[in-house]
Design an enzyme around this catalytic site. Structure first.
Site, short mmCIF file in Angstrom:
data_model
loop_
_atom_site.label_atom_id
_atom_site.label_comp_id
_atom_site.label_asym_id
_atom_site.label_seq_id
_atom_site.Cartn_x
_atom_site.Cartn_y
_atom_site.Cartn_z
N GLY A 294 0.80 -1.22 0.00
CA GLY A 294 0.00 0.00 0.00
C GLY A 294 0.83 1.27 0.00
N GLN A 295 2.12 1.11 0.28
CA GLN A 295 2.98 2.30 0.29
C GLN A 295 3.26 2.78 -1.12
OE1 GLN A 295 4.12 -0.64 0.05
NE2 GLN A 295 6.31 -0.83 -0.24
N ARG B 276 13.04 0.61 2.93
CA ARG B 276 14.10 0.32 1.98
C ARG B 276 13.66 0.07 0.54
NH1 ARG B 276 14.09 -5.01 0.89
NH2 ARG B 276 16.26 -5.19 0.26
N GLN B 277 12.36 -0.08 0.24
CA GLN B 277 12.02 -0.54 -1.11
C GLN B 277 12.25 0.50 -2.20
OE1 GLN B 277 12.00 -3.44 -1.89
NE2 GLN B 277 10.75 -4.80 -0.64
N GLU C 208 9.20 4.81 7.73
CA GLU C 208 9.24 4.81 9.20
C GLU C 208 9.56 6.18 9.80
OE1 GLU C 208 10.93 0.50 10.31
OE2 GLU C 208 11.83 1.49 8.58
#
Lengths: 336, 156
Positions: free
Chosen positions: A47-48, A89-90, A290
């Site tokens: 969802g990010q 990190r993605q 985060e």
């Protein structure tokens, strides 16, 4: 009486797995002869918006629309491992792998096009709005789909690539504390304005201004969405959410007793995107996920202090804790 | 087993269900309306929201038999990719969807609000949406989307 106060908080956050742990992402890419392209990665979009980010990177490199890119993700039958959707990190890690992979396939397509258009170097070949051709010379260009078709059916050329990216970190020396345990770091700063009711101890967060350095916003809407989501989680962390334990058992394992913010609990959120390019990131981008929630908590606690002069040192800052601290202060204690 | 007759998205269904079967199970398992999501199963999160005779309900707290003879709208009856409801279009345009699990319930709560009040205040929107929990978005873009949809519906 209702009293208002403002508080400020800063954060810096090491993204990725860190400490020299192999932080590897991989991607497979193919440029098709219908003017589309496919990218396969193990990165899971929860969802990010990582799949959208990868489509944008592919489209940017190939002069296509993001809608022309098929992103196949998180299928262990066919996609290469790209690690967890964690550690912020993605976009950075898998984004780098996608960029590296698509540039490999793109270079071979540029080399083919350079021969076709008698252009002395592959760097002179540009991709624009579905077309491929010699930079600055529209007369020597053709639809990308047609050129890839010609390469495939007349010359047997395929534009397929695979690439991996590994974040560069090292373990910290336990002897001297030296090392590069994380890379890159994300930075943020938030300000909170709160209203504290001194009779009931309730806190209302009126506004959060959130400034975050994310290197480069690949997708502004998604970046704003991540900031707002982080702020809401931070509001819950600061004021509402507490796992109550009795002998190792959670006493409140349900939303009726474990409260998370609703639409009425979130403040007005003003996000400020700071773009200080990260040299090692895709187009300068780095993570945001985060870090967005971390400064919210301290900013709210500082704002409570500014409003009523009590320092809350255990989360969440419930009305009970605030009333107890106010009573302590009344009795002449420090309020700490 | 008991007989149940209900209308879902303007189509009438007759079926037999268990007397203690929840409405969400009737909709999802018996009729295949899997757009209705189960979150907490205890009426706190709003993911299973459907519109029952014009009012939003948590379908995990309603018995199937309570829907006898009544009209239900699920997310499948609101719009689709080709003809989205103004609320759905606004959610896409504002970027109000992240993981998407709360989205069907959010859209139905917003639709139910705008069906009754096409010009709601920000406070009225907040109250109407407060029964639907979202963990990703921080609600910011969801509330903006409802405001945008309200402007479209009311023509302002």
């Amino acid at each position: 009486m209702k009293k208002r106060g403002t508080g400020l908080s800063c954060t810096w956050y090491g993204t990725g797995y860190g400490n020299g742990f192999p932080d590897v992402s991989s991607a497979f890419v193919e440029i098709h002869d219908d003017g589309t392209a496919t990218v396969l990665t193990g990165a899971v979009d929860v969802g990010q918006g990582s799949s959208t980010v990868f489509a944008q990177i592919m489209a940017e490199e190939l002069g296509l629309n993001p809608e022309d890119i098929l992103v196949c993700s998180g299928d262990t039958d066919v996609t290469p491992d790209s690690g967890t959707t964690a550690a912020t990190r993605q976009t950075y890690n898998t984004g780098n792998a996608v960029l590296k992979a698509v540039r490999q396939a793109k270079l071979r397509l540029q080399e083919f096009a350079a021969r076709k258009f008698s252009c002395p170097s592959p760097e002179g070949i540009e991709f624009k709005e579905g077309m491929i051709g010699v930079r600055g010379d529209p007369s020597r260009s053709m639809p990308l789909s047609e050129l890839v078709w010609e390469a495939r059916l007349l010359h047997g050329e395929r534009f397929i690539s695979a690439a991996s990216f590994t974040a560069q970190t090292t373990p910290v020396s336990l002897e001297n504390g030296q090392g590069a345990p994380y890379w890159p770091y994300a930075f943020g700063c938030q300000a909170a304005e709160v209203e504290v009711d001194t009779e009931t101890g309730t806190v209302r967060v009126l506004k959060i201004v959130a400034a975050h350095d994310l290197g480069r916003a690949v997708n502004l809407t998604q970046a704003e969405g991540q900031i707002a989501g982080g702020v809401a989680q931070g509001v819950g962390y600061a004021l509402l959410e507490e796992v109550e334990l009795t002998e190792g058992r959670i006493k409140n394992p349900a939303f009726a007793k474990y409260l998370i913010p609703t639409a009425l609990d979130v403040p007005e959120i003003e996000s400020m995107i700071v773009e200080e390019p990260e040299d090692t990131g895709p187009y300068g981008a780095k993570g945001l996920g985060e870090p967005a929630m971390l400064p919210t908590v301290a900013a709210i606690i500082n704002a409570i202090d500014a409003a009523v002069g009590v320092r809350i040192t255990a989360l969440p800052a419930t009305p009970e804790k605030i009333l107890a601290a106010l009573a302590e202060k009344e009795r002449g204690g420090s309020g700490d | 087993m008991v007989e149940l007759e209900l209308t879902v998205n303007e189509k009438t269904y007759k079926l037999e269900i268990e007397p203690d079967e929840r409405l969400i199970d009737v909709l999802r398992r018996r009729l295949g309306f899997t757009g209705t999501k189960e979150g907490c199963g205890e009426g706190e999160c709003g993911a299973c929201t459907v519109i029952l005779d014009g009012r939003t309900v948590n379908s995990c707290l309603v018995l199937g038999v309570q829907a006898h003879g009544r009209k239900i709208i699920t997310i499948e009856g609101v719009g689709d990719r080709r003809r989205p409801h103004p609320v759905q279009r606004a959610f896409v345009e504002e970027g109000a969807v992240q993981c998407g699990y709360c989205t069907p319930g959010m859209v139905l709560s917003a639709k139910a609000l705008l069906d009754k009040n096409s010009d709601p205040s920000p406070q009225e929107i907040g109250v109407a949406m407060s029964g639907n929990l979202c963990r990703c978005t921080g609600y910011d873009k969801i509330l903006r989307a409802v405001q945008r949809a309200a402007r479209e519906v009311s023509g302002k």
